[in-house]
Design a protein around this motif. Structure first.
Motif, PDB file in Angstrom:
ATOM      1  N   THR A  65     -69.158  32.789  34.803  1.00  0.00           N
ATOM      2  CA  THR A  65     -68.869  31.969  35.978  1.00  0.00           C
ATOM      3  C   THR A  65     -68.679  30.551  35.467  1.00  0.00           C
ATOM      4  O   THR A  65     -69.565  29.992  34.834  1.00  0.00           O
ATOM      5  N   VAL A  67     -67.685  26.640  36.417  1.00  0.00           N
ATOM      6  CA  VAL A  67     -67.638  25.694  37.529  1.00  0.00           C
ATOM      7  C   VAL A  67     -67.450  24.277  36.981  1.00  0.00           C
ATOM      8  O   VAL A  67     -68.181  23.868  36.081  1.00  0.00           O
ATOM      9  N   SER A  75     -62.582  26.721  39.716  1.00  0.00           N
ATOM     10  CA  SER A  75     -63.741  27.552  39.382  1.00  0.00           C
ATOM     11  C   SER A  75     -63.245  28.963  39.114  1.00  0.00           C
ATOM     12  O   SER A  75     -62.258  29.405  39.712  1.00  0.00           O
ATOM     13  N   THR A  77     -64.646  33.186  38.037  1.00  0.00           N
ATOM     14  CA  THR A  77     -65.623  34.196  37.645  1.00  0.00           C
ATOM     15  C   THR A  77     -64.814  35.399  37.192  1.00  0.00           C
ATOM     16  O   THR A  77     -63.896  35.831  37.889  1.00  0.00           O
ATOM     17  N   TYR A 101     -67.378  21.195  32.425  1.00  0.00           N
ATOM     18  CA  TYR A 101     -67.623  22.527  32.968  1.00  0.00           C
ATOM     19  C   TYR A 101     -69.018  23.031  32.631  1.00  0.00           C
ATOM     20  O   TYR A 101     -69.581  22.701  31.594  1.00  0.00           O
TER      21      TYR A 101
END
Length: 125
Positions: A65, A67, A75, A77, A101
């Motif tokens: 994941t 972000v 973002s 995943t 990130y």
């Protein structure tokens, strides 16, 4: 006395210069992160981050994941599994330069039949 003041001033200037050099903003850097059941790699030259689950000894998964911490990027995943045959990658080329990130990783190994949190790694794209 004057010699001592000059020596102190020269040492002080050297310390200040070293502190300034060390305090520069972090730049992007490639890395390889072993996450137990596979690896996560970031290539700064191509702005891509990849998950690669190990093959052999049963089915494995690596889930990432990603972000942006300071905004400015998408973002993601995604999961790579040991049956995929090649790493699963995401391009960060559309992100603004120097986007910060957080990559959080979980892995799964069929023989263990559990998902394990592998923590987070922070980096600039």
């Amino acid at each position: 006395m004057m010699k001592k003041l000059i020596k102190t001033a020269v040492v002080g200037i050297g310390v200040a210069a070293a502190s300034f050099a060390l305090a520069q903003p972090a730049s992007a850097a490639s890395f390889t992160w072993n996450v137990g059941d596979g690896v996560v790699t970031y290539n700064d030259g191509t702005d891509s981050i990849c998950a690669d689950a190990y093959t052999g000894e049963g089915y494995r998964e690596v889930t990432v994941t990603l972000v942006p911490v300071n905004g400015g990027g998408p973002s993601y995943t995604w999961t790579d599994n040991s049956n995929s045959g090649s790493p699963t990658c995401r391009s960060l080329a559309t992100a603004y330069e120097d986007t910060y990130y957080r990559a959080t990783v979980k892995t799964y190994w069929g023989e263990r039949d559990t998902t394990v949190s592998r923590g987070s790694k922070y980096f600039y794209s």
